[in-house]
Design a protein around this motif. Structure first.
Motif, mmCIF file in Angstrom:
data_model
loop_
_atom_site.group_PDB
_atom_site.id
_atom_site.type_symbol
_atom_site.label_atom_id
_atom_site.label_comp_id
_atom_site.label_asym_id
_atom_site.label_seq_id
_atom_site.Cartn_x
_atom_site.Cartn_y
_atom_site.Cartn_z
ATOM 1 N N THR A 252 0.837 -1.195 0.000
ATOM 2 C CA THR A 252 0.000 0.000 0.000
ATOM 3 C C THR A 252 0.872 1.244 0.000
ATOM 4 O OG1 THR A 252 -1.661 -1.202 1.284
ATOM 5 C CG2 THR A 252 -1.842 1.206 1.241
ATOM 6 N N GLY A 253 1.996 1.156 0.722
ATOM 7 C CA GLY A 253 2.913 2.277 0.805
ATOM 8 C C GLY A 253 4.249 1.851 1.367
ATOM 9 N N ILE A 254 5.227 2.747 1.272
ATOM 10 C CA ILE A 254 6.578 2.509 1.799
ATOM 11 C C ILE A 254 6.779 3.417 3.001
ATOM 12 C CG2 ILE A 254 9.029 2.355 1.240
ATOM 13 C CD1 ILE A 254 7.196 0.681 -0.588
ATOM 14 N N ILE A 255 7.254 2.842 4.107
ATOM 15 C CA ILE A 255 7.488 3.626 5.314
ATOM 16 C C ILE A 255 8.987 3.653 5.615
ATOM 17 C CG2 ILE A 255 5.205 3.066 6.205
ATOM 18 C CD1 ILE A 255 6.534 1.045 8.101
ATOM 19 N N GLU A 256 9.364 4.346 6.670
ATOM 20 C CA GLU A 256 10.780 4.443 7.036
ATOM 21 C C GLU A 256 11.364 3.053 7.288
ATOM 22 O OE1 GLU A 256 12.242 7.359 9.799
ATOM 23 O OE2 GLU A 256 10.393 8.544 9.608
ATOM 24 N N SER A 257 12.681 2.953 7.267
ATOM 25 C CA SER A 257 13.367 1.676 7.362
ATOM 26 C C SER A 257 13.316 1.091 8.775
ATOM 27 C CB SER A 257 14.829 1.824 6.941
ATOM 28 O OG SER A 257 15.579 2.419 7.986
ATOM 29 N N ASN A 258 13.732 -0.154 8.880
ATOM 30 C CA ASN A 258 13.806 -0.814 10.186
ATOM 31 C C ASN A 258 14.796 -0.114 11.109
ATOM 32 O OD1 ASN A 258 16.002 -1.736 8.528
ATOM 33 N ND2 ASN A 258 16.302 -3.494 9.867
ATOM 34 N N ASN A 259 15.845 0.474 10.549
ATOM 35 C CA ASN A 259 16.866 1.125 11.373
ATOM 36 C C ASN A 259 16.451 2.500 11.885
ATOM 37 O OD1 ASN A 259 18.848 -0.918 11.380
ATOM 38 N ND2 ASN A 259 19.517 -0.330 9.334
ATOM 39 N N THR A 260 15.324 3.017 11.387
ATOM 40 C CA THR A 260 14.820 4.308 11.885
ATOM 41 C C THR A 260 13.415 4.152 12.466
ATOM 42 O OG1 THR A 260 14.089 4.892 9.635
ATOM 43 C CG2 THR A 260 16.247 5.710 10.345
ATOM 44 N N ASP A 261 13.105 2.925 12.949
ATOM 45 C CA ASP A 261 11.858 2.663 13.680
ATOM 46 C C ASP A 261 10.607 2.962 12.865
ATOM 47 O OD1 ASP A 261 13.260 2.018 16.209
ATOM 48 O OD2 ASP A 261 13.792 4.136 16.162
ATOM 49 N N GLY A 262 10.646 2.563 11.590
ATOM 50 C CA GLY A 262 9.550 2.874 10.688
ATOM 51 C C GLY A 262 8.198 2.364 11.145
ATOM 52 N N VAL A 263 8.141 1.126 11.629
ATOM 53 C CA VAL A 263 6.855 0.550 12.035
ATOM 54 C C VAL A 263 6.284 1.295 13.231
ATOM 55 C CG1 VAL A 263 5.717 -1.495 12.979
ATOM 56 C CG2 VAL A 263 7.361 -1.733 11.111
ATOM 57 N N ALA A 264 7.090 1.473 14.267
ATOM 58 C CA ALA A 264 6.599 2.147 15.476
ATOM 59 C C ALA A 264 6.160 3.577 15.174
ATOM 60 C CB ALA A 264 7.687 2.135 16.551
ATOM 61 N N LYS A 265 6.926 4.281 14.361
ATOM 62 C CA LYS A 265 6.566 5.656 14.020
ATOM 63 C C LYS A 265 5.259 5.715 13.235
ATOM 64 C CE LYS A 265 11.259 7.590 13.901
ATOM 65 N NZ LYS A 265 12.337 8.155 13.017
ATOM 66 N N TRP A 266 5.069 4.757 12.312
ATOM 67 C CA TRP A 266 3.833 4.733 11.536
ATOM 68 C C TRP A 266 2.636 4.469 12.442
ATOM 69 C CZ3 TRP A 266 -0.524 2.170 10.465
ATOM 70 C CH2 TRP A 266 -1.235 2.521 9.326
ATOM 71 N N LEU A 267 2.794 3.499 13.337
ATOM 72 C CA LEU A 267 1.705 3.170 14.254
ATOM 73 C C LEU A 267 1.388 4.341 15.172
ATOM 74 C CD1 LEU A 267 2.693 -0.500 15.170
ATOM 75 C CD2 LEU A 267 0.631 0.222 13.939
ATOM 76 N N GLU A 268 2.415 5.024 15.626
ATOM 77 C CA GLU A 268 2.207 6.172 16.520
ATOM 78 C C GLU A 268 1.411 7.264 15.811
ATOM 79 O OE1 GLU A 268 4.928 8.480 19.742
ATOM 80 O OE2 GLU A 268 5.749 8.373 17.713
ATOM 81 N N ALA A 269 1.664 7.429 14.523
ATOM 82 C CA ALA A 269 1.024 8.505 13.769
ATOM 83 C C ALA A 269 -0.367 8.141 13.245
ATOM 84 C CB ALA A 269 1.910 8.903 12.591
ATOM 85 N N HIS A 270 -0.634 6.821 13.034
ATOM 86 C CA HIS A 270 -1.846 6.445 12.315
ATOM 87 C C HIS A 270 -2.807 5.531 13.067
ATOM 88 C CE1 HIS A 270 1.053 7.484 9.077
ATOM 89 N NE2 HIS A 270 -0.005 8.007 8.514
ATOM 90 N N SER A 271 -2.386 4.891 14.134
ATOM 91 C CA SER A 271 -3.281 3.927 14.785
ATOM 92 C C SER A 271 -4.224 4.623 15.780
ATOM 93 C CB SER A 271 -2.476 2.859 15.507
ATOM 94 O OG SER A 271 -1.708 3.419 16.551
#
Length: 271
Positions: A252-271
């Protein structure tokens, strides 16, 4: 409002390249979990290995182990459901009979998980695996091939350079009733060939967790070939920047890398 289940891969996705989950990600995820987010993970790792990696995060939903072969309780660290090989095990045994490629069979003897390895069958990549898992008490060396197939078998892992493993992959992927994952090691040049029962995928396991928690939507995060099935079934699927191109193409989209906490940052902003 529709309830959403969020599922993240571990290696290369939630974990950084140094094989840890950063303090920043741990803090964000624990805060979101305390607020009631429906979050779990799906990994190729064993339950003991994944539990050690995620020990500082308060996961409470069932977690997905061995690419969907096992559902487990992250609090008690006990298996809830295990998909075992049936008749197809005989065909796997035939396909592996003439190989010198090292690896291990994951089997259960009652409630005890054991990784069975043939003594003397090794290479540099497998030696590295054994060294990194030297504290893993489930690893048992056996002295005959027959003993590799004792217990109730649910998973096979083979490790070798790509050119050595490719012919075996081409052979075993023809076996009905199994799933094959063939991809490069996240941290080395060798490739891994992993075999599990046909009904065991990250996608099928996610469907079970989705039903258990009464969620209507699924959003997933990943980086590798073993994440394809869950990307295909999810309502939204996000590839980290370091993901393989094949996964990015269906994301669906590309988020920041694993080394810059992409998953956690996305969840913090969108969940």
């Amino acid at each position: 409002m529709m309830k959403t289940l969020y599922v993240t891969d571990l290696d290369g996705t939630l974990m950084r390249d140094d094989k840890i989950i950063s303090k920043e990600s741990v803090t964000i995820l624990n805060r979101l979990l305390s607020q009631g987010i429906f979050l779990t993970y799906a990994t190729a790792r064993s339950l003991s290995s994944a539990s050690e990696i995620t020990k500082n995060i308060s996961f409470h939903l069932p977690v997905i182990i061995r690419n969907g072969t096992i559902l487990a309780d992250p609090q008690s660290k006990r298996e809830i459901e295990i998909a075992m090989f049936g008749e197809e095990l005989r065909h796997i045994r035939q396909a592996l009979a003439d190989t010198a490629i090292p690896g291990f069979a994951t089997a259960y003897f009652g409630a005890k998980e054991v990784k069975l390895c043939l003594a003397g069958r090794t290479n540099e990549g497998f030696q590295d695996y054994l060294q990194n898992h030297s504290a893993d008490r489930s690893i048992h060396m056996v002295d005959t091939e027959d003993k590799l197939y004792e217990g109730e078998t649910c998973y096979f892992t083979l490790i070798a350079p790509k050119n050595e493993l490719q012919p075996l992959y081409e052979r075993v992927k023809q076996i009905e009733g199994i799933n094959c994952v063939f991809q490069q090691d996240k941290y080395r040049t060798e490739y891994w060939l992993e075999l599990c029962p046909k009904n065991a995928t990250k996608a099928s396991a996610i469907q079970k967790v989705k039903q258990l928690c009464g969620c209507q939507r699924v959003i997933v995060f990943g980086d590798s070939a073993n994440d394809i099935s869950m990307f295909q079934m999810a309502d939204e699927a996000y590839a980290v920047q370091n993901a393989i191109d094949e996964l990015k193409e269906i994301a669906t989209g590309i988020i920041e890398s694993n080394n810059t906490d992409g998953v956690a940052k996305w969840l913090e902003a969108h969940s």
